[in-house]
Design a protein around this motif. Structure first.
Motif, PDB file in Angstrom:
ATOM      1  N   GLU A 118       0.449 -62.195  30.062  1.00 41.11           N
ATOM      2  CA  GLU A 118      -0.817 -62.950  29.803  1.00 41.11           C
ATOM      3  C   GLU A 118      -1.295 -63.332  28.412  1.00 41.11           C
ATOM      4  N   GLU A 119      -0.797 -62.890  28.067  1.00 43.77           N
ATOM      5  CA  GLU A 119      -1.231 -63.798  26.472  1.00 43.77           C
ATOM      6  C   GLU A 119       0.238 -64.136  25.380  1.00 43.77           C
ATOM      7  N   LEU A 120       1.492 -63.528  25.125  1.00 48.99           N
ATOM      8  CA  LEU A 120       2.645 -64.206  25.062  1.00 48.99           C
ATOM      9  C   LEU A 120       3.451 -65.621  25.363  1.00 48.99           C
ATOM     10  N   ILE A 121       3.417 -66.345  24.495  1.00 48.65           N
ATOM     11  CA  ILE A 121       4.044 -67.777  25.638  1.00 48.65           C
ATOM     12  C   ILE A 121       5.361 -67.837  24.990  1.00 48.65           C
ATOM     13  N   LEU A 122       5.415 -67.384  24.101  1.00 46.55           N
ATOM     14  CA  LEU A 122       7.065 -68.249  23.150  1.00 46.55           C
ATOM     15  C   LEU A 122       7.280 -66.956  22.365  1.00 46.55           C
ATOM     16  N   ALA A 123       8.285 -66.066  22.207  1.00 43.63           N
ATOM     17  CA  ALA A 123       8.566 -65.509  21.483  1.00 43.63           C
ATOM     18  C   ALA A 123       9.961 -66.014  21.193  1.00 43.63           C
ATOM     19  N   LYS A 124      10.091 -66.742  19.750  1.00 44.01           N
ATOM     20  CA  LYS A 124      11.450 -66.837  18.952  1.00 44.01           C
ATOM     21  C   LYS A 124      12.084 -65.664  17.381  1.00 44.01           C
ATOM     22  N   ILE A 125      13.368 -65.214  18.320  1.00 45.98           N
ATOM     23  CA  ILE A 125      13.719 -64.381  17.033  1.00 45.98           C
ATOM     24  C   ILE A 125      14.676 -64.902  16.153  1.00 45.98           C
ATOM     25  N   TRP A 126      15.255 -64.322  14.801  1.00 43.80           N
ATOM     26  CA  TRP A 126      16.361 -64.379  14.158  1.00 43.80           C
ATOM     27  C   TRP A 126      16.715 -63.041  13.798  1.00 43.80           C
ATOM     28  N   VAL A 127      18.003 -62.770  14.297  1.00 47.13           N
ATOM     29  CA  VAL A 127      18.999 -61.770  14.008  1.00 47.13           C
ATOM     30  C   VAL A 127      19.434 -61.505  13.430  1.00 47.13           C
ATOM     31  N   ASP A 128      20.047 -60.453  12.705  1.00 42.24           N
ATOM     32  CA  ASP A 128      21.236 -60.546  11.623  1.00 42.24           C
ATOM     33  C   ASP A 128      21.841 -59.719  12.973  1.00 42.24           C
ATOM     34  N   ALA A 129      23.139 -60.699  13.081  1.00 41.72           N
ATOM     35  CA  ALA A 129      24.066 -60.101  14.505  1.00 41.72           C
ATOM     36  C   ALA A 129      24.621 -58.783  14.061  1.00 41.72           C
ATOM     37  N   THR A 130      25.610 -58.698  12.020  1.00 43.70           N
ATOM     38  CA  THR A 130      26.065 -57.772  12.124  1.00 43.70           C
ATOM     39  C   THR A 130      24.993 -56.416  12.075  1.00 43.70           C
ATOM     40  N   ARG A 131      24.285 -56.093  11.352  1.00 47.19           N
ATOM     41  CA  ARG A 131      23.449 -54.647  10.862  1.00 47.19           C
ATOM     42  C   ARG A 131      22.314 -55.534  11.853  1.00 47.19           C
ATOM     43  N   ARG A 132      22.380 -56.099  13.364  1.00 47.45           N
ATOM     44  CA  ARG A 132      21.804 -55.736  14.480  1.00 47.45           C
ATOM     45  C   ARG A 132      20.451 -55.382  13.823  1.00 47.45           C
ATOM     46  N   ARG A 133      19.755 -56.490  13.896  1.00 45.65           N
ATOM     47  CA  ARG A 133      18.197 -56.453  13.084  1.00 45.65           C
ATOM     48  C   ARG A 133      16.992 -57.754  12.954  1.00 45.65           C
ATOM     49  N   ILE A 134      15.798 -57.473  13.271  1.00 43.54           N
ATOM     50  CA  ILE A 134      15.439 -58.377  13.453  1.00 43.54           C
ATOM     51  C   ILE A 134      15.339 -58.983  11.771  1.00 43.54           C
ATOM     52  N   VAL A 135      15.311 -60.447  11.575  1.00 42.87           N
ATOM     53  CA  VAL A 135      14.960 -61.062  10.182  1.00 42.87           C
ATOM     54  C   VAL A 135      13.728 -61.658  10.033  1.00 42.87           C
ATOM     55  N   LYS A 136      13.914 -62.685  11.550  1.00 42.80           N
ATOM     56  CA  LYS A 136      12.316 -62.920  11.489  1.00 42.80           C
ATOM     57  C   LYS A 136      12.258 -63.589  13.003  1.00 42.80           C
ATOM     58  N   SER A 137      10.915 -63.584  13.077  1.00 41.00           N
ATOM     59  CA  SER A 137       9.825 -64.228  14.511  1.00 41.00           C
ATOM     60  C   SER A 137       9.156 -64.726  14.413  1.00 41.00           C
ATOM     61  N   SER A 138       8.859 -65.487  15.498  1.00 40.32           N
ATOM     62  CA  SER A 138       7.484 -66.633  15.195  1.00 40.32           C
ATOM     63  C   SER A 138       7.422 -65.797  16.889  1.00 40.32           C
ATOM     64  N   LEU A 139       6.209 -65.644  17.205  1.00 39.07           N
ATOM     65  CA  LEU A 139       5.499 -65.500  18.309  1.00 39.07           C
ATOM     66  C   LEU A 139       4.105 -66.420  18.704  1.00 39.07           C
ATOM     67  N   THR A 140       4.109 -67.199  19.862  1.00 42.54           N
ATOM     68  CA  THR A 140       3.487 -67.626  20.217  1.00 42.54           C
ATOM     69  C   THR A 140       2.398 -67.152  21.432  1.00 42.54           C
ATOM     70  N   THR A 141       0.981 -66.822  20.915  1.00 42.14           N
ATOM     71  CA  THR A 141       0.206 -66.280  21.875  1.00 42.14           C
ATOM     72  C   THR A 141      -0.990 -67.497  21.841  1.00 42.14           C
ATOM     73  N   LYS A 142      -1.133 -67.352  23.228  1.00 40.16           N
ATOM     74  CA  LYS A 142      -2.448 -67.854  23.952  1.00 40.16           C
ATOM     75  C   LYS A 142      -3.732 -68.208  22.706  1.00 40.16           C
ATOM     76  N   SER A 143      -4.039 -66.986  22.487  1.00 37.48           N
ATOM     77  CA  SER A 143      -5.593 -66.993  21.618  1.00 37.48           C
ATOM     78  C   SER A 143      -5.256 -66.482  19.747  1.00 37.48           C
ATOM     79  N   ASN A 144      -3.866 -66.404  19.632  1.00 35.57           N
ATOM     80  CA  ASN A 144      -3.587 -66.447  18.282  1.00 35.57           C
ATOM     81  C   ASN A 144      -2.545 -66.993  17.326  1.00 35.57           C
ATOM     82  N   GLY A 145      -2.285 -68.154  18.440  1.00 36.16           N
ATOM     83  CA  GLY A 145      -1.365 -69.498  17.782  1.00 36.16           C
ATOM     84  C   GLY A 145      -0.275 -68.860  17.320  1.00 36.16           C
ATOM     85  N   THR A 146       0.827 -69.338  16.939  1.00 29.25           N
ATOM     86  CA  THR A 146       1.511 -69.570  16.147  1.00 29.25           C
ATOM     87  C   THR A 146       1.320 -68.132  15.161  1.00 29.25           C
TER      88      THR A 146
END
Lengths: 222, 279
Positions: A118-146
């Motif tokens: 209902e809200e999330l359009i796209l989630a883009k995540i940058w993942v540190d594959a070695t340490r298995r953790r997210i280092v950056k995310s870009s969330l685009t939602t309908k009501s709050n933009g990116t």
């Protein structure tokens, strides 16, 4: 050594994006809830505000609340908004968008496209594959933009919760009528349209994480 | 001199008109505090609707300090009118009632009389401001509690820590006192020029309204005029809530306000000492 690094790179980049996302989700689900002390600093073009202290509350799957000692401007976007989506692998498409190399780590770029949300359009995540953790995310939602969020971790091995979160936000220009603000002596700085967008940053520095300890959940609904 | 000032204060206290200002302040502060207590959240939402798309605000925004600030910025523009109502006929009122001549038969100089009337007028301004301060600051803190103060400027927002606010309010009240003293000295000066009781009050009000309107327009033509309008410096109390405070601007503005008081009083003394008293 070069051979070793290349093997490591192959291993890290060779993982399927879906598997990497699921591994992150599995790690993250081990933390059922947490609280932490927080120090928030602001870099918003037209807002002059000193850093603020407070406390942050999180509960699975995506309840996140910041309570501050004074007034604070917070991004509308919950940084864990997309984690709920990851619970059900059939609810999103996982697109591998390549990788970047950082000193000592390989960063995989993965796009998560919800099939029905209902809200999330796209989630883009940058993942540190070695340490298995997210280092950056870009969330685009309908009501709050990116909203872009950077996650910085301390050097402890296995640390899965960030020490610092940096929200990058686009904020429209602020302008209210002079008679309303009673700011009669000021002059307009420029003649730009009021909706002109500018970039701002909000930094959340976390300390004293308390993992899986109970707290009053009313905090999320006040 | 003290007896003269006491007499002037007694005269002010005897006039029913003197209490209009107190009643107006009581009423306005009461109405604003009541309205914000009942429906303050909608007011805050309305002000911050431009930010709604990107940011949410955490913390107690509608606190006593913000309510006091809203009251001050509403009232301090109107307060010169309440002051002029009393100080505008301090001398012309005596002339209109035919008591000025009688008054000057007493062993006091004309300069002493002008000073006594100005001092009594200033004391009235002080009491008016004290009432405003007690009602707006103490009353609002009692009703809404403490918190950080959000200051809205036309294109920026300043957030001040609650612990860093109180001294700024005291400073703002001192500057407001100076500003209103400019009004009282200006209306006293006009009061020396005429034997008509209502004229100086109306002229003072008109001048303040016109100057304030010119000051609120962003037209380049008005930018050349604004530095010569004393009303441009009367609202400098708001700069007490800047972060950081521009002390240079504050000092200059306070000096200009004091120069205006001295100038208006000097003109009053010069004219009144040479005036032919007919009544």
């Amino acid at each position: 050594m070069i051979f070793g690094i290349s093997i490591l790179m192959n291993k890290a980049t060779g993982q399927k994006a879906e598997n990497l996302v699921q591994m992150i989700q599995t790690d993250f689900k081990k933390i059922e809830r947490y609280t932490a002390d927080i120090n928030i600093s602001f870099e918003i073009p037209y807002i002059n505000i000193d850093p603020v202290k407070g406390k942050v509350y999180f509960k699975q799957p995506n309840l996140f609340k910041v309570k501050t000692e004074g007034i604070a401007f917070m991004p509308k976007q919950n940084p864990f908004y997309f984690m709920e989506l990851l619970n059900d692998p059939s609810s999103y498409l996982c697109i591998d968008s390549g990788s970047e190399t950082n000193p000592g780590s390989i960063i995989r770029i993965i796009q998560l496209v919800p099939k029905e949300h209902e809200e999330l359009i796209l989630a883009k995540i940058w993942v540190d594959a070695t340490r298995r953790r997210i280092v950056k995310s870009s969330l685009t939602t309908k009501s709050n933009g990116t909203v872009e969020i950077q996650y910085l971790y301390d050097e402890k091995p296995g640390s899965k919760l960030p020490e610092l979160m940096v929200f990058g936000i686009e904020v429209g220009k602020f302008k209210i009528p002079k008679m309303m603000s009673a700011d009669l002596n000021s002059r307009s700085k420029n003649s730009g349209a009021p909706s002109q967008s500018t970039h701002g940053k909000i930094r959340l520095k976390f300390t004293n994480y308390r993992l899986n300890q109970s707290f009053d959940e009313k905090v999320f609904y006040k | 001199m003290l007896t003269l000032i006491r007499t002037e204060l007694y005269k002010i206290a005897r006039r029913p008109r003197s209490y209009i200002g107190f009643a107006a302040i009581l009423l306005i502060v009461g109405i604003i505090e009541f309205a914000l207590y009942i429906d303050g959240a909608s007011y805050i939402d309305f002000i911050f609707q431009q930010l709604e798309g990107f940011l949410s605000i955490e913390g107690n925004v509608l606190n006593g300090y913000l309510v006091c600030f809203i009251i001050l910025q509403t009232l301090i523009i109107q307060m010169p009118l309440l002051v002029a109502l009393i100080t505008g006929d301090l001398i012309s009122g005596e002339a209109a009632n035919g008591t000025l001549r009688l008054l000057l038969t007493r062993p006091v100089s004309r300069s002493e009389l002008v000073f006594a009337k100005f001092t009594a007028g200033s004391f009235y301004v002080l009491i008016l401001l004290l009432l405003l301060g007690v009602l707006s600051l103490s009353g609002s803190l009692l009703l809404f509690g403490e918190g950080d103060l959000i200051i809205l400027k036309s294109e920026t927002i300043n957030v001040l820590k609650g612990s860093d606010v109180l001294w700024r309010f005291y400073g703002a009240f001192v500057i407001a006192f100076l500003s209103l003293s400019v009004v009282s000295s200006f209306s006293l000066m006009l009061s020396c020029f005429t034997d008509n009781s209502i004229g100086p009050i109306i002229i003072t009000m008109a001048v303040i309204v016109i100057f304030t309107i010119i000051g609120s327009f962003d037209l380049p033509l008005f930018d050349h005029i604004k530095p010569f309008l004393f009303t441009s410096y009367m609202i400098v109390w708001r700069n007490m809530f800047d972060q950081p405070i521009d002390w240079g601007l504050m000092g200059t503005s306070i000096a200009i306000l004091v120069i205006h008081i001295v100038l208006f009083l000097s003109i009053s003394l010069y004219y009144f000492n040479r005036k032919d008293i007919h009544s």
